[in-house]
Design a protein around this motif. Structure first.
Motif, PDB file in Angstrom:
ATOM      1  N   MET A   1      14.094  27.735  37.779  1.00  0.00           N
ATOM      2  CA  MET A   1      13.137  28.795  38.105  1.00  0.00           C
ATOM      3  C   MET A   1      12.281  29.085  36.902  1.00  0.00           C
ATOM      4  SD  MET A   1      12.149  32.160  38.080  1.00  0.00           S
ATOM      5  CE  MET A   1      13.490  32.873  37.152  1.00  0.00           C
ATOM      6  N   GLN A   2      10.996  29.305  37.164  1.00  0.00           N
ATOM      7  CA  GLN A   2      10.050  29.608  36.102  1.00  0.00           C
ATOM      8  C   GLN A   2       9.156  30.744  36.591  1.00  0.00           C
ATOM      9  OE1 GLN A   2       9.908  26.980  33.390  1.00  0.00           O
ATOM     10  NE2 GLN A   2       9.173  28.814  32.362  1.00  0.00           N
ATOM     11  N   GLN A   3       8.995  31.767  35.761  1.00  0.00           N
ATOM     12  CA  GLN A   3       8.106  32.872  36.122  1.00  0.00           C
ATOM     13  C   GLN A   3       6.800  32.737  35.360  1.00  0.00           C
ATOM     14  OE1 GLN A   3      11.312  36.049  35.490  1.00  0.00           O
ATOM     15  NE2 GLN A   3      10.106  36.936  37.141  1.00  0.00           N
TER      16      GLN A   3
ATOM     17  N   MET B   1       3.409  34.523  39.584  1.00  0.00           N
ATOM     18  CA  MET B   1       4.032  33.534  40.472  1.00  0.00           C
ATOM     19  C   MET B   1       5.436  33.184  39.975  1.00  0.00           C
ATOM     20  SD  MET B   1       2.670  29.717  41.446  1.00  0.00           S
ATOM     21  CE  MET B   1       3.572  28.851  40.157  1.00  0.00           C
ATOM     22  N   ASN B   2       6.370  33.115  40.905  1.00  0.00           N
ATOM     23  CA  ASN B   2       7.705  32.594  40.611  1.00  0.00           C
ATOM     24  C   ASN B   2       7.801  31.203  41.223  1.00  0.00           C
ATOM     25  OD1 ASN B   2       8.466  35.201  39.671  1.00  0.00           O
ATOM     26  ND2 ASN B   2       9.027  35.792  41.753  1.00  0.00           N
ATOM     27  N   HIS B   3       8.230  30.245  40.453  1.00  0.00           N
ATOM     28  CA  HIS B   3       8.365  28.867  40.948  1.00  0.00           C
ATOM     29  C   HIS B   3       9.841  28.473  40.899  1.00  0.00           C
ATOM     30  CE1 HIS B   3       7.255  24.342  40.311  1.00  0.00           C
ATOM     31  NE2 HIS B   3       7.652  24.587  41.546  1.00  0.00           N
ATOM     32  N   PHE B   4      10.410  28.250  42.068  1.00  0.00           N
ATOM     33  CA  PHE B   4      11.832  27.893  42.179  1.00  0.00           C
ATOM     34  C   PHE B   4      11.953  26.425  42.570  1.00  0.00           C
ATOM     35  CE2 PHE B   4      11.305  32.294  43.529  1.00  0.00           C
ATOM     36  CZ  PHE B   4      12.290  32.964  42.823  1.00  0.00           C
ATOM     37  N   ASP B   5      12.936  25.761  42.045  1.00  0.00           N
ATOM     38  CA  ASP B   5      13.265  24.414  42.508  1.00  0.00           C
ATOM     39  C   ASP B   5      14.742  24.410  42.862  1.00  0.00           C
ATOM     40  OD1 ASP B   5      13.827  21.751  42.911  1.00  0.00           O
ATOM     41  OD2 ASP B   5      12.371  21.086  41.413  1.00  0.00           O
ATOM     42  N   ALA B   6      15.031  24.430  44.151  1.00  0.00           N
ATOM     43  CA  ALA B   6      16.418  24.553  44.614  1.00  0.00           C
ATOM     44  C   ALA B   6      17.108  23.197  44.769  1.00  0.00           C
ATOM     45  CB  ALA B   6      16.455  25.325  45.937  1.00  0.00           C
TER      46      ALA B   6
ATOM     47  N   ASP C   1      24.830  29.714  45.566  1.00  0.00           N
ATOM     48  CA  ASP C   1      24.236  29.370  44.273  1.00  0.00           C
ATOM     49  C   ASP C   1      22.966  30.187  44.034  1.00  0.00           C
ATOM     50  OD1 ASP C   1      26.219  27.533  43.844  1.00  0.00           O
ATOM     51  OD2 ASP C   1      24.967  25.754  44.205  1.00  0.00           O
ATOM     52  N   TRP C   2      22.191  30.332  45.069  1.00  0.00           N
ATOM     53  CA  TRP C   2      20.940  31.096  44.970  1.00  0.00           C
ATOM     54  C   TRP C   2      21.226  32.536  44.548  1.00  0.00           C
ATOM     55  CZ3 TRP C   2      15.735  30.145  45.449  1.00  0.00           C
ATOM     56  CH2 TRP C   2      14.898  31.242  45.681  1.00  0.00           C
ATOM     57  N   TYR C   3      22.181  33.151  45.215  1.00  0.00           N
ATOM     58  CA  TYR C   3      22.518  34.541  44.871  1.00  0.00           C
ATOM     59  C   TYR C   3      23.122  34.625  43.467  1.00  0.00           C
ATOM     60  CZ  TYR C   3      21.750  35.773  49.787  1.00  0.00           C
ATOM     61  OH  TYR C   3      21.191  35.969  51.015  1.00  0.00           O
ATOM     62  N   MET C   4      23.960  33.646  43.124  1.00  0.00           N
ATOM     63  CA  MET C   4      24.589  33.617  41.794  1.00  0.00           C
ATOM     64  C   MET C   4      23.548  33.561  40.673  1.00  0.00           C
ATOM     65  SD  MET C   4      27.976  33.552  41.712  1.00  0.00           S
ATOM     66  CE  MET C   4      28.644  32.434  40.483  1.00  0.00           C
ATOM     67  N   GLU C   5      22.464  32.854  40.934  1.00  0.00           N
ATOM     68  CA  GLU C   5      21.399  32.744  39.930  1.00  0.00           C
ATOM     69  C   GLU C   5      20.604  34.050  39.814  1.00  0.00           C
ATOM     70  OE1 GLU C   5      20.686  30.250  37.911  1.00  0.00           O
ATOM     71  OE2 GLU C   5      21.965  28.661  38.722  1.00  0.00           O
ATOM     72  N   GLY C   6      20.816  34.957  40.763  1.00  0.00           N
ATOM     73  CA  GLY C   6      20.076  36.227  40.737  1.00  0.00           C
ATOM     74  C   GLY C   6      18.651  36.107  41.255  1.00  0.00           C
ATOM     75  N   PHE C   7      18.394  35.069  42.065  1.00  0.00           N
ATOM     76  CA  PHE C   7      17.021  34.818  42.519  1.00  0.00           C
ATOM     77  C   PHE C   7      16.576  35.765  43.629  1.00  0.00           C
ATOM     78  CE2 PHE C   7      17.277  30.068  41.205  1.00  0.00           C
ATOM     79  CZ  PHE C   7      17.078  30.442  39.886  1.00  0.00           C
ATOM     80  N   ASP C   8      17.535  36.305  44.363  1.00  0.00           N
ATOM     81  CA  ASP C   8      17.168  37.090  45.549  1.00  0.00           C
ATOM     82  C   ASP C   8      16.198  38.215  45.206  1.00  0.00           C
ATOM     83  OD1 ASP C   8      17.462  37.601  48.372  1.00  0.00           O
ATOM     84  OD2 ASP C   8      18.551  39.416  47.794  1.00  0.00           O
ATOM     85  N   GLU C   9      16.517  38.955  44.158  1.00  0.00           N
ATOM     86  CA  GLU C   9      15.684  40.125  43.855  1.00  0.00           C
ATOM     87  C   GLU C   9      14.269  39.731  43.424  1.00  0.00           C
ATOM     88  OE1 GLU C   9      16.926  41.944  39.815  1.00  0.00           O
ATOM     89  OE2 GLU C   9      18.677  40.835  40.535  1.00  0.00           O
TER      90      GLU C   9
ATOM     91  N   ALA D   1      19.583  32.084  52.560  1.00  0.00           N
ATOM     92  CA  ALA D   1      19.335  33.231  51.674  1.00  0.00           C
ATOM     93  C   ALA D   1      17.886  33.709  51.741  1.00  0.00           C
ATOM     94  CB  ALA D   1      19.676  32.848  50.235  1.00  0.00           C
ATOM     95  N   LEU D   2      17.062  33.015  52.510  1.00  0.00           N
ATOM     96  CA  LEU D   2      15.624  33.299  52.464  1.00  0.00           C
ATOM     97  C   LEU D   2      15.177  34.109  53.677  1.00  0.00           C
ATOM     98  CD1 LEU D   2      14.425  29.779  51.252  1.00  0.00           C
ATOM     99  CD2 LEU D   2      15.002  31.813  49.887  1.00  0.00           C
ATOM    100  N   PRO D   3      14.202  34.970  53.487  1.00  0.00           N
ATOM    101  CA  PRO D   3      13.710  35.758  54.620  1.00  0.00           C
ATOM    102  C   PRO D   3      12.981  34.886  55.639  1.00  0.00           C
ATOM    103  CG  PRO D   3      12.422  36.234  52.639  1.00  0.00           C
ATOM    104  CD  PRO D   3      13.506  35.302  52.235  1.00  0.00           C
ATOM    105  N   HIS D   4      12.708  35.437  56.820  1.00  0.00           N
ATOM    106  CA  HIS D   4      12.058  34.661  57.888  1.00  0.00           C
ATOM    107  C   HIS D   4      10.548  34.739  57.820  1.00  0.00           C
ATOM    108  CE1 HIS D   4      15.827  33.761  59.739  1.00  0.00           C
ATOM    109  NE2 HIS D   4      16.158  35.048  59.743  1.00  0.00           N
TER     110      HIS D   4
END
Ligand SMILES: Nc1ncnc2c1ncn2[C@@H]1O[C@H](COP(=O)(O)OP(=O)(O)OP(=O)(O)O)[C@@H](O)[C@H]1O
Ligand SMILES: [Mg+2]
Length: 156
Positions: free
Chosen positions: A65-67, A77-82, A90-98, A117-120
């Motif tokens: 992840m890069q902000q 912009m937040n750039h995530f590479d899952a 793993d996503w929640y563990m990384e703290g990405f949700d917030e 973990a992602l919204p609709h």
């Protein structure tokens, strides 16, 4: 119906990202589906430029992840590479949700790994190889009844 674009070069993909960025709103979340080297990071680089991000976007493969901070009048912009994440835990563990629930635009490569973990209410983009890999088809689905921004030439 998705909007469909054909890109024949990385420059065209980047330009599509620039124009797409003009239609984005604070907090928008974009899911980029597509195989290795389909052009997800290239499109993200264009989105960042269109948002007014000053720093150049690289593949966040090793950072996940890069902000990016917004330029004047632009959006962050937040750039995530899952790619390396196994699942939503793993996503929640990384703290990405917030990070999704801020004014920054979030762009997520390999979203299928963490879909639960992602919204609709997201913008879905599918990049596929066509013409024996010579070109890419890029389909963009905005969520239903969504207003798009008209930020005009605010950011250029
Ligand atoms: N029409 C096109 N659009 C985007 N990239 C293209 C195109 N044609 C060729 N390329 C090349 O394909 C590669 C795309 O790389 P990019 O890092 O954007 O893909 P990616 O989908 O992010 O891959 P990864 O799954 O590894 O993250 C680059 O080397 C780019 O120059
Ligand atoms: Mg990439």
């Amino acid at each position: 119906m998705p909007e469909r674009y054909i890109s024949r070069s990385s420059e065209e993909t980047e330009n599509l990202g620039i124009s797409l960025a003009k239609r984005l709103l604070p907090g928008d979340i974009l899911l980029l589906f597509g195989d290795l080297a389909a052009g997800k990071t290239t499109l993200t680089r264009g989105i960042a430029k269109g948002l007014g991000v000053v720093d150049d976007v690289s593949s966040p493969t090793f950072t996940i992840m890069q902000q990016y901070v917004a330029g004047p009048g632009g959006l962050a912009m937040n750039h995530f590479d899952a790619y390396r994440l196994r699942n939503e835990d793993d996503w929640y563990m990384e703290g990405f949700d917030e990070l999704l629930y801020t004014d920054a635009v979030s762009v997520i490569e390999w979203p299928a790994n963490v879909l639960a973990a992602l919204p609709h209410n997201v913008i879905e983009i599918h990049l596929t190889f066509i013409e024996q890999g010579e070109a890419r088809q890029i389909d963009i689905h905005f969520p239903g009844a969504r207003e798009t921004a008209d930020r005009g030439n605010e950011v250029d």
